[in-house]
Motif scaffolding. Sequence first.
Motif, PDB file in Angstrom:
ATOM      1  N   GLU A  55       0.843  -1.206   0.000  1.00  0.00           N
ATOM      2  CA  GLU A  55       0.000   0.000   0.000  1.00  0.00           C
ATOM      3  C   GLU A  55       0.875   1.252   0.000  1.00  0.00           C
ATOM      4  O   GLU A  55       0.589   2.207  -0.722  1.00  0.00           O
ATOM      5  N   VAL A  56       1.940   1.248   0.783  1.00  0.00           N
ATOM      6  CA  VAL A  56       2.857   2.384   0.799  1.00  0.00           C
ATOM      7  C   VAL A  56       3.459   2.578  -0.592  1.00  0.00           C
ATOM      8  O   VAL A  56       3.498   3.697  -1.109  1.00  0.00           O
ATOM      9  N   VAL A  57       3.906   1.501  -1.204  1.00  0.00           N
ATOM     10  CA  VAL A  57       4.502   1.594  -2.548  1.00  0.00           C
ATOM     11  C   VAL A  57       3.475   2.124  -3.541  1.00  0.00           C
ATOM     12  O   VAL A  57       3.769   3.022  -4.336  1.00  0.00           O
ATOM     13  N   ARG A  58       2.271   1.594  -3.480  1.00  0.00           N
ATOM     14  CA  ARG A  58       1.210   1.975  -4.430  1.00  0.00           C
ATOM     15  C   ARG A  58       0.801   3.429  -4.283  1.00  0.00           C
ATOM     16  O   ARG A  58       0.517   4.116  -5.275  1.00  0.00           O
ATOM     17  N   THR A  59       0.768   3.941  -3.054  1.00  0.00           N
ATOM     18  CA  THR A  59       0.235   5.285  -2.812  1.00  0.00           C
ATOM     19  C   THR A  59       1.308   6.355  -2.677  1.00  0.00           C
ATOM     20  O   THR A  59       0.978   7.515  -2.472  1.00  0.00           O
ATOM     21  N   SER A  60       2.567   5.983  -2.808  1.00  0.00           N
ATOM     22  CA  SER A  60       3.645   6.962  -2.665  1.00  0.00           C
ATOM     23  C   SER A  60       3.569   7.989  -3.789  1.00  0.00           C
ATOM     24  O   SER A  60       3.788   7.660  -4.954  1.00  0.00           O
ATOM     25  N   ASP A  61       3.265   9.225  -3.426  1.00  0.00           N
ATOM     26  CA  ASP A  61       3.138  10.266  -4.452  1.00  0.00           C
ATOM     27  C   ASP A  61       4.487  10.616  -5.076  1.00  0.00           C
ATOM     28  O   ASP A  61       4.546  11.098  -6.193  1.00  0.00           O
TER      29      ASP A  61
END
Length: 75
Positions: A55-61
């Motif tokens: 989730e962190v990887v996917r949502t990292s702006d």
Amino acid sequence: MSDLTALSRFMSYALRHAPEAAGLELDGEGWAEVSDLVRGAQAAGHPLTDALLREVVRTSDKQRFRLSDDGRRIR
């Protein structure tokens, strides 16, 4: 600060500045095993799971992280 932001900061710190903070050994191209990062983060008191890491990887702006094609490594 959100939980994901705190996890993202720890992941960045461990992958870029202090792999020893999570007991990581990076290869010559800066890759670490996802399972090692999860385990090391938990040992350091961060509630990281495989699902939260993704989730962190996917949502990292800022697109700070990259998963290998097979999803087993991160840098």
